[in-house]
Design an enzyme around this catalytic site. Structure first.
Site, PDB file in Angstrom:
ATOM      1  CE  LYS A 102      -4.288   1.605   0.648  1.00 17.83           C
ATOM      2  NZ  LYS A 102      -5.436   1.341  -0.196  1.00 17.83           N
ATOM      3  CG  ASP A 110      -6.825  -1.033  -2.084  1.00 17.84           C
ATOM      4  OD1 ASP A 110      -5.647  -1.221  -2.411  1.00 17.84           O
ATOM      5  OD2 ASP A 110      -7.339   0.095  -2.039  1.00 17.84           O
TER       6      ASP A 110
END
Ligand code: NAD
Length: 361
Positions: free
Chosen positions: A191, A224
């Site tokens: 991330k 994600d």
């Protein structure tokens, strides 16, 4: 014939039943195995006040290879996770979790054949936490305020360390696994758009390691987006390398994609030892009922045999397990169309069916 000495940890909850079934099928492979059985988990904690006695750690240090049933970790209080203790004490830095959908398993993702390589020692799992209201928490907040990063005074704080050293060796382990097992691609997951100095470093190091392995394709994904794509196009993924926390979560996603936790094996590999165990926990509500699926632990045994260099017996055991699942007759409740299916067999009968398959191969 050479004999491998293995530390055998039954664990607690359903662990002892699963370990017994797995021990029986491993012995049937014909590989020379000598077991050193040692305790860990809630049961030995109740008797001796420690979930992880020194003699268990000493055994693994000596044998360098272990197989472990799951162990219960109390939530919020009580003792620390045996698994986290083990990983830290033996520097078991690489968690390898193959997620393959075997024929005969009910899944919406039958094409899934991925290998999750999870970093095991760093990240938010390092256990560096500052409880709200304590002097340490206050000192840390004062420091953060000084550097222009104020935090509310009622906040608990966890620290996420990700190092160049830790990232380098896990990404290297992923590429090595890809090469050793004829896999063509490694995807690094992060991330880095939000956590520039931790996940950003992981990504930077991943790219550096990838340049040393031009024969293996490399790409990266934001975590994600990876989750979204895994359940839309699982066939596009192969070896996936992740920092600790994302690796934990994506492992369970992978287990769900291949038909459930009862099917997902794992190995924790380090510089000094290796410990093989299922992804799932101790499923305590089924303790002593001879009900849960031993496939995940048996497949962890397959990984252990490969780690010991016993590739042909490992392949034979995997083929036998796959055949039992494909035939769908002598399988546990989780592999039947409904959980109440009266034809479901128990843990030990599943092991009997695998042994019969091996004998008929
Ligand atoms: P769990 O994995 O034990 O069980 C969740 C559910 O998954 C079960 O109720 C069952 O329905 C299913 N399941 C799990 N294993 C199965 C199997 N072999 N066959 C069929 N179905 C199976 O997760 P939990 O209930 O969240 O955790 C129980 C305990 O295990 C906790 O204390 C947790 O900390 C611990 N835990 C240990 C390990 C480990 O030892 N490696 C890993 C994860 C969780």
């Amino acid at each position: 014939m050479s004999v491998h000495e293995i530390t055998l940890i039954p664990g607690d909850g359903t662990g002892p039943e699963l370990i017994e079934a797995t021990r029986r099928v491993l012995e049937q492979t014909g590989v020379g195995l000598r077991w050193d059985e040692q305790p860990a988990g809630a049961d030995v904690y109740a008797e001796e006040g420690t979930p992880f006695p020194d003699r268990t750690l000493e055994s693994i240090r000596r044998t360098k290879v272990g197989i472990k049933g799951p162990t219960t970790t109390p939530v919020g209080s009580g003792f620390r996770s045996v698994n986290v203790l083990l990983r830290q004490a033996l520097d078991l830095y690489a968690c390898i979790r193959p997620c393959k959908a075997y024929e005969g398993v009910r899944t919406r993702y039958p094409e899934t054949d991925i290998v999750i390589v999870r970093e095991n020692t760093e990240d938010l799992y390092a256990g560096i936490e500052f409880e709200q209201g304590t002097a340490e928490n206050r000192r840390l907040r004062d420091f953060l305020a000084d550097v222009g990063q104020p935090v509310r005074e009622d906040a608990g704080i966890s620290i996420k360390p990700i190092s160049r050293f830790g990232s380098e060796r896990i990404v290297q382990a992923a590429f090595q696994y890809a090469k050793d097992n004829d896999r063509g691609k490694v995807t690094a997951v992060h991330k880095a758009n939000i956590m520039k100095f931790t996940d950003g470093l992981f990504l930077e190091v991943s790219r550096e390691v990838a340049r040393r392995h031009p024969e293996v394709e490399f790409e990266d994904r934001i975590v994600d987006n990876l989750c979204n794509q895994l359940v839309s196009r699982p066939e596009e993924y192969d070896v996936i390398v992740l920092p600790n926390l994302y690796g934990d979560i994506v492992s369970d996603l992978g287990a769900g994609m291949i038909g459930g936790l009862g099917l997902a094996p794992g190995g924790n590999i380090g510089t000094r030892a290796a410990m093989f165990e299922a992804t799932h926990g101790s499923a305590p509500k089924y303790k002593g009922q001879n009900r849960v699926n031993p496939t995940a632990l048996m497949l962890s045994g397959v990984l252990m045999l490969r780690h010991l260099g016993e590739r042909d017996p490992a392949d034979a055991l995997e083929r036998a397990i796959a055949a039992v699942i494909r035939k769908g007759e002598h399988v546990t409740y989780d592999l039947k169309p409904t959980r109440e299916d009266p034809t479901a067999v128990g843990t030990s009968q599943f092991a009997d069916a695998v042994i019969e398959e091996m004998m008929s191969q």
